[in-house]
Structure formats: C-alpha cells, structure tokens
Motif scaffolding. Structure first.
Motif, PDB file in Angstrom:
ATOM      1  N   CYS A   1       0.916  -1.064  -0.115  1.00  0.00           N
ATOM      2  CA  CYS A   1      -0.104  -0.020  -0.122  1.00  0.00           C
ATOM      3  C   CYS A   1       0.895   1.088  -0.227  1.00  0.00           C
ATOM      4  CB  CYS A   1      -0.896  -0.168   1.337  1.00  0.00           C
ATOM      5  SG  CYS A   1      -0.083  -0.128   2.738  1.00  0.00           S
ATOM      6  N   SER A   2       0.481   2.287   0.523  1.00  0.00           N
ATOM      7  CA  SER A   2       1.300   3.638   0.651  1.00  0.00           C
ATOM      8  C   SER A   2       2.670   3.367   1.557  1.00  0.00           C
ATOM      9  CB  SER A   2       0.325   4.618   1.063  1.00  0.00           C
ATOM     10  OG  SER A   2       0.041   4.390   2.509  1.00  0.00           O
ATOM     11  N   PHE A   3       2.800   2.504   2.099  1.00  0.00           N
ATOM     12  CA  PHE A   3       4.115   2.327   2.781  1.00  0.00           C
ATOM     13  C   PHE A   3       5.254   2.024   1.750  1.00  0.00           C
ATOM     14  CE2 PHE A   3       1.340   1.772   6.768  1.00  0.00           C
ATOM     15  CZ  PHE A   3       1.923   2.661   7.583  1.00  0.00           C
ATOM     16  N   THR A   4       4.528   1.471   0.721  1.00  0.00           N
ATOM     17  CA  THR A   4       5.404   0.672  -0.351  1.00  0.00           C
ATOM     18  C   THR A   4       5.516   1.881  -1.673  1.00  0.00           C
ATOM     19  OG1 THR A   4       4.475  -1.450   0.140  1.00  0.00           O
ATOM     20  CG2 THR A   4       5.494  -1.286  -2.018  1.00  0.00           C
ATOM     21  N   GLU A   5       4.595   2.358  -1.949  1.00  0.00           N
ATOM     22  CA  GLU A   5       4.435   3.434  -2.795  1.00  0.00           C
ATOM     23  C   GLU A   5       3.844   4.570  -2.432  1.00  0.00           C
ATOM     24  OE1 GLU A   5       5.955   3.717  -5.930  1.00  0.00           O
ATOM     25  OE2 GLU A   5       4.962   5.563  -6.103  1.00  0.00           O
ATOM     26  N   TYR A   6       4.529   5.864  -2.583  1.00  0.00           N
ATOM     27  CA  TYR A   6       4.016   7.132  -2.089  1.00  0.00           C
ATOM     28  C   TYR A   6       4.743   8.138  -2.800  1.00  0.00           C
ATOM     29  CZ  TYR A   6       1.357   9.976   1.247  1.00  0.00           C
ATOM     30  OH  TYR A   6       0.478  10.787   1.873  1.00  0.00           O
ATOM     31  N   HIS A   7       4.462   9.377  -2.475  1.00  0.00           N
ATOM     32  CA  HIS A   7       5.032  10.666  -3.144  1.00  0.00           C
ATOM     33  C   HIS A   7       6.582  10.739  -2.947  1.00  0.00           C
ATOM     34  CE1 HIS A   7       0.895  11.506  -3.971  1.00  0.00           C
ATOM     35  NE2 HIS A   7       0.658  11.505  -2.606  1.00  0.00           N
ATOM     36  N   TRP A   8       7.065  10.102  -2.205  1.00  0.00           N
ATOM     37  CA  TRP A   8       8.693  10.158  -1.819  1.00  0.00           C
ATOM     38  C   TRP A   8       9.042   8.738  -1.721  1.00  0.00           C
ATOM     39  CZ3 TRP A   8       5.262  13.074   1.421  1.00  0.00           C
ATOM     40  CH2 TRP A   8       4.809  12.227   2.723  1.00  0.00           C
ATOM     41  N   ALA A   9      10.353   8.708  -1.592  1.00  0.00           N
ATOM     42  CA  ALA A   9      10.932   7.367  -1.366  1.00  0.00           C
ATOM     43  C   ALA A   9      10.729   6.546  -0.325  1.00  0.00           C
ATOM     44  CB  ALA A   9      12.477   7.472  -1.468  1.00  0.00           C
ATOM     45  N   THR A  10      10.309   5.330  -0.374  1.00  0.00           N
ATOM     46  CA  THR A  10       9.761   4.210   0.524  1.00  0.00           C
ATOM     47  C   THR A  10      10.710   3.232   0.604  1.00  0.00           C
ATOM     48  OG1 THR A  10       8.344   3.306  -0.997  1.00  0.00           O
ATOM     49  CG2 THR A  10       7.439   4.732   0.308  1.00  0.00           C
TER      50      THR A  10
END
Length: 108
Positions: A18-27
C-alpha cells in the motif's frame, strides 16, 4: 554468527503493498534496491488492501516472469482495509471502520 537471509545478489526487486510501499517520496523498496544495486519494480499502490496486493503479486509473476533469481517483498496492509474489484476496476475505500463508501447501501 547470524545467518544471511539472502545468500546471493538477486537480479531484480519486486515490491508490493500500500502507501508504505509506493508514495510521493522514496519508500523502503527504493532503499532496498539502492542498497542491493538492482532494478526495482514497485507495484505498490496507495490505498491497496490485501485482496489487491495478492492479485497484483499473482499477475506480476506471469507478466514479469518472476523466478527464484528475483527478490519479492510484500508489505501486507491492515485487516480492516477494504478493496474490491467492481465494474472493471479496483475500488479502494480505505478502512472499513471509518469509510462512508457504503453508507448509501444501508439507508432506509
């Protein structure tokens, strides 16, 4: 001495979640791929629940011909995350304890 989790350098990294994996900045997938110096395929999506994540893993295995030389990392989402395939696309409604997506369904 601690045993290594990875005993050889993988060819590619496939990340799902989820957003912990793909977000607006590096994850975390970008960090892992950078540290291993390998290509990364981040197939995470903000708002994903476990149903979408599992389906994405299944499709990616076939699409990218993932094999034992690749590293697959999955960040499972929360139990209460609601997602479902509806009318030809994924509907990501968020946490079922606060989402109002289905409110109209239950009105009298």
């Amino acid at each position: 001495m601690a045993k290594k989790i990875i005993d050889r350098k993988p060819n590619r990294l496939f990340a799902f979640g989820c957003s912990f994996t793909e977000y607006h900045w590096a994850t975390w997938p970008q960090i892992v791929a950078h540290d291993l110096d390998i290509p990364m395929y981040n197939l995470g999506r903000c708002g994903s629940g476990n149903q979408l994540i599992a389906n994405t893993v299944s499709q990616a295995i076939e699409t990218y011909d993932i094999d034992e030389n690749d590293l697959v990392m999955i960040c499972w989402s929360g139990f209460f995350r609601e997602d479902r395939w509806l009318r030809g696309s994924w509907v990501l409604t968020g946490d079922i304890t606060w989402s109002d997506f289905y409110d109209d369904t239950f009105k009298e």
